[in-house]
Design an enzyme around this catalytic site. Structure first.
Site, PDB file in Angstrom:
ATOM      1  N   GLU A   1       0.849  -1.196   0.000  1.00  0.00           N
ATOM      2  CA  GLU A   1       0.000   0.000   0.000  1.00  0.00           C
ATOM      3  C   GLU A   1       0.880   1.240   0.000  1.00  0.00           C
ATOM      4  O   GLU A   1       1.802   1.353   0.799  1.00  0.00           O
ATOM      5  CB  GLU A   1      -0.871  -0.042   1.263  1.00  0.00           C
ATOM      6  CG  GLU A   1      -1.675   1.204   1.541  1.00  0.00           C
ATOM      7  CD  GLU A   1      -2.567   1.061   2.785  1.00  0.00           C
ATOM      8  OE1 GLU A   1      -2.726  -0.066   3.301  1.00  0.00           O
ATOM      9  OE2 GLU A   1      -3.088   2.089   3.244  1.00  0.00           O
TER      10      GLU A   1
ATOM     11  N   ASP B   1       0.314   5.006   0.577  1.00  0.00           N
ATOM     12  CA  ASP B   1      -0.617   6.063   0.969  1.00  0.00           C
ATOM     13  C   ASP B   1      -0.074   7.413   0.500  1.00  0.00           C
ATOM     14  O   ASP B   1       0.829   7.974   1.104  1.00  0.00           O
ATOM     15  CB  ASP B   1      -0.808   6.077   2.496  1.00  0.00           C
ATOM     16  CG  ASP B   1      -1.502   4.830   2.985  1.00  0.00           C
ATOM     17  OD1 ASP B   1      -2.299   4.262   2.219  1.00  0.00           O
ATOM     18  OD2 ASP B   1      -1.253   4.415   4.118  1.00  0.00           O
TER      19      ASP B   1
ATOM     20  N   GLU C   1      -3.455  10.766   3.357  1.00  0.00           N
ATOM     21  CA  GLU C   1      -4.447  10.464   4.392  1.00  0.00           C
ATOM     22  C   GLU C   1      -4.595  11.756   5.160  1.00  0.00           C
ATOM     23  O   GLU C   1      -3.616  12.253   5.735  1.00  0.00           O
ATOM     24  CB  GLU C   1      -3.960   9.355   5.308  1.00  0.00           C
ATOM     25  CG  GLU C   1      -3.892   8.030   4.595  1.00  0.00           C
ATOM     26  CD  GLU C   1      -3.763   6.884   5.575  1.00  0.00           C
ATOM     27  OE1 GLU C   1      -4.788   6.264   5.882  1.00  0.00           O
ATOM     28  OE2 GLU C   1      -2.645   6.643   6.036  1.00  0.00           O
TER      29      GLU C   1
ATOM     30  N   HIS D   1       3.852   1.491   2.642  1.00  0.00           N
ATOM     31  CA  HIS D   1       3.718   0.273   3.454  1.00  0.00           C
ATOM     32  C   HIS D   1       4.052  -0.938   2.571  1.00  0.00           C
ATOM     33  O   HIS D   1       3.171  -1.445   1.862  1.00  0.00           O
ATOM     34  CB  HIS D   1       2.271   0.063   3.911  1.00  0.00           C
ATOM     35  CG  HIS D   1       1.670   1.070   4.817  1.00  0.00           C
ATOM     36  ND1 HIS D   1       1.594   0.908   6.175  1.00  0.00           N
ATOM     37  CD2 HIS D   1       1.030   2.233   4.562  1.00  0.00           C
ATOM     38  CE1 HIS D   1       0.942   1.933   6.725  1.00  0.00           C
ATOM     39  NE2 HIS D   1       0.590   2.753   5.764  1.00  0.00           N
TER      40      HIS D   1
END
Ligand SMILES: *[C@@H]1O[C@H](CO)[C@@H](O)[C@H](O)[C@H]1NC(C)=O
Ligand SMILES: *[C@@H]1O[C@H](CO)[C@@H](O)[C@H](O)[C@H]1NC(C)=O
Length: 530
Positions: free
Chosen positions: A236, A238, A241, A252
């Site tokens: 992942e 990101d 956020e 991640h």
């Protein structure tokens, strides 16, 4: 900014149960036709940008799940009907995912290059948030290869208070939702199946062509959710956020970048009792300007002023300066009102820089005393492997039944002193993010993502001059920002408009809200017209 949107009307095709008898063993329902809202985006090179016609699809978990031979719910509230679903395989054969009424049921609308996600939508049932994927066509997710590229979008977080998270990110889902690898998944990408992320979520109703009914435990706090024995893992990235108070970007990695199923506590992550017991990095290496010690960079009236929309640019730098190289750095910059704003520098002693590099990550983990699950699962090289294979774009809006979003916008862990480096992440109160509270207090919150662009480094934004008029944008995305003490777009003569800042330590502006809103304290530093 556009105050009203034209809501698209979707076909509501009802078919009769007797007709369905002709289509045996389907796992796609036909009560509601699935019509993906269109969304344009752009591909850029140094010679300019071209518009691509895409669409978005809502994730399978939000959909009505009913029997294939009728309209009996397989899943109601947060529980499966175990007479229809005695086990994972039987359930997947007997139950169908149906089409979505994007606007009326889920509060999801598009207009040109803009996607708007509403927080609480009350139709026949109450819907909370949503998660959507960008599609290439009606049966395939768009796959992005971001190495040696930059990814850019505009966002409006002005109406996202403490406790909410408008997230834009990439995950290593299968392009077809997994229907080729798992032929019992008849629904595929068209119905938003195949989700995975680095928390290895166990709240998914279907994984790998099977249901997740075995071991299902309904949530104590979420009337729509629960967890089963299986989880769905993948890398992942990101990009974003955020709410109006805090923001973070976070890679991640996973040991295996692509989607893999996990079992119970072996999944690790948020949904398991052993957070670090899985094959993915649940924590990531995060860059949150506030957490890195620059408390004046991001927020209402700050350097990046969340009272108005702005452009977010993220660059994926490789060691060779080509797309076949390995990721060595993730850089961030912002553009607001035609001004390019560099990412804030770390002000934490012992951690330097304003981008994510291997050195930044290891120094940050050490100084903050955090578990270094990022390195343990491959670090930037692991993230690079995922980016090289192509990733799916996710856009979502959610609240947090596990940690009240305090890891993003407040002090976390809440028991630690806020003066301990790494604990303070934003100005929100530790009591601010309870889902019951935010859902009842801010049902009309929303996020808007627009003007998505991907391309070679430096091609997706203008480094000087005014504006970034994408060839396809029908509405101007560069709003005229007035000074932070007067707020645009409202009836300022009679008070500040809804969601404006109206107080907090150091606030020198007006504290009067336009009727019917009242100035409501969010924390010592921020009050808002609500
Ligand atoms: C979607 O695009 C893929 C190629 O990327 C193609 O193989 C497939 O047939 C397309 N599907 C539809 C429904 O257009
Ligand atoms: C940069 O600005 C020019 C002139 O306004 C515009 O034509 C172009 O599309 C912009 N480029 C990007 C990437 O926004």
């Amino acid at each position: 900014m556009a105050a009203s949107l034209s809501y698209q009307i979707y076909k509501n095709v009802l078919m009769f149960a007797s007709f369905l008898a002709f289509s045996q063993a389907q796992q796609v329902g036909t009560s509601q036709a699935e019509t993906h809202p269109s969304l344009t985006w752009s591909k850029c090179t140094s010679s300019g940008c071209t518009t691509t016609s895409g669409s978005v699809v809502i994730d399978a978990n939000w959909r009505w799940v009913h029997t294939t031979d009728g309209y009996t719910n397989c899943y109601t509230g947060n529980e499966w009907d175990t007479s229809i679903c005695p086990d994972d395989v039987t359930c997947a054969a007997k139950c169908a995912l149906d089409g979505a009424s994007y606007s009326s049921t889920y509060g999801v609308t598009t207009s040109g290059d803009e996607l708007r996600l509403n927080f609480v939508t009350t139709a026949s049932q109450k819907n909370i948030g949503s998660r959507l994927y960008l599609m290439e066509n009606d049966s395939k997710y768009e796959m992005f290869n971001l190495l040696n590229q930059e990814f850019t979008f505009d966002v409006d977080v002005s109406q996202l208070p403490c406790g909410l998270n408008g997230a834009l990110y990439f995950v290593s889902m299968d392009a077809d939702g997994g229907s080729a690898r798992f032929p019992t998944n008849k629904a595929g990408a068209k119905y938003g199946t195949g989700y995975c992320d680095s928390q290895c979520p166990r709240d998914l109703k279907f994984i790998d062509g099977q249901a997740n009914v075995e071991g299902w435990q309904p949530s104590d706090s979420d009337v729509n959710s629960g967890i089963g024995n299986h989880g769905s893992c993948c890398a992942e990235m990101d990009i974003w956020e955020a709410n109006s108070i805090s923001t973070a970007f976070t890679p991640h990695p996973c040991d295996t970048p692509t989607q893999t199923q996990c079992e119970t506590d072996g999944c690790g992550g948020t949904y398991s009792s052993d957070r670090y017991g899985g094959t993915c990095d649940p924590d990531g290496c995060d860059f949150n300007p506030y957490r890195m010690g620059d408390t004046s960079f991001y927020g209402p009236g700050k350097t990046v002023d969340t009272n108005s929309p702005f452009t977010v640019v993220t660059q994926f730098i490789t060691d060779t300066g080509t797309s076949s190289g390995t990721l060595t750095e993730i850089k961030r910059l912002y553009v607001q009102d035609g001004e390019v704003i560099s990412q804030s520098n770390s002000k934490i002693s012992g951690v330097s820089g304003n981008s994510i590099t291997a050195d930044f990550c290891s120094a940050q983990k050490e100084v903050f005393g955090d578990t270094d699950s990022f390195s343990a699962h491959g670090g930037l090289e692991g993230m690079s492997a995922a980016l090289a294979e192509g990733m799916v774009l996710v856009m979502s809006l959610w609240d947090d039944h596990y940690a009240d979003m305090l890891w993003l916008d407040s002090n976390y862990p809440t028991t630690a002193s806020s003066s301990t480096p790494g604990v303070a992440r934003g100005t929100c109160d530790i009591s601010s993010g309870d889902p019951d509270f935010v859902e009842s207090t801010y049902p009309n919150a929303y996020v808007k993502y627009s003007n998505i662009k991907v391309g070679s480094l430096g091609s997706t934004y203008n480094s000087s001059g005014s504006g970034n008029s994408g060839s396809s944008s029908s509405t101007t995305t560069t709003t005229s920002r007035t000074s932070s003490t007067t707020t645009s777009g409202g009836s300022s003569a009679t008070g500040l408009p809804r969601y404006s800042q109206c107080g907090g330590q150091g606030w020198s502006g007006s504290t009067t809200c336009a009727s019917p809103y009242t100035c409501t304290k969010q924390n010592d530093y921020y009050s808002q017209c609500l």
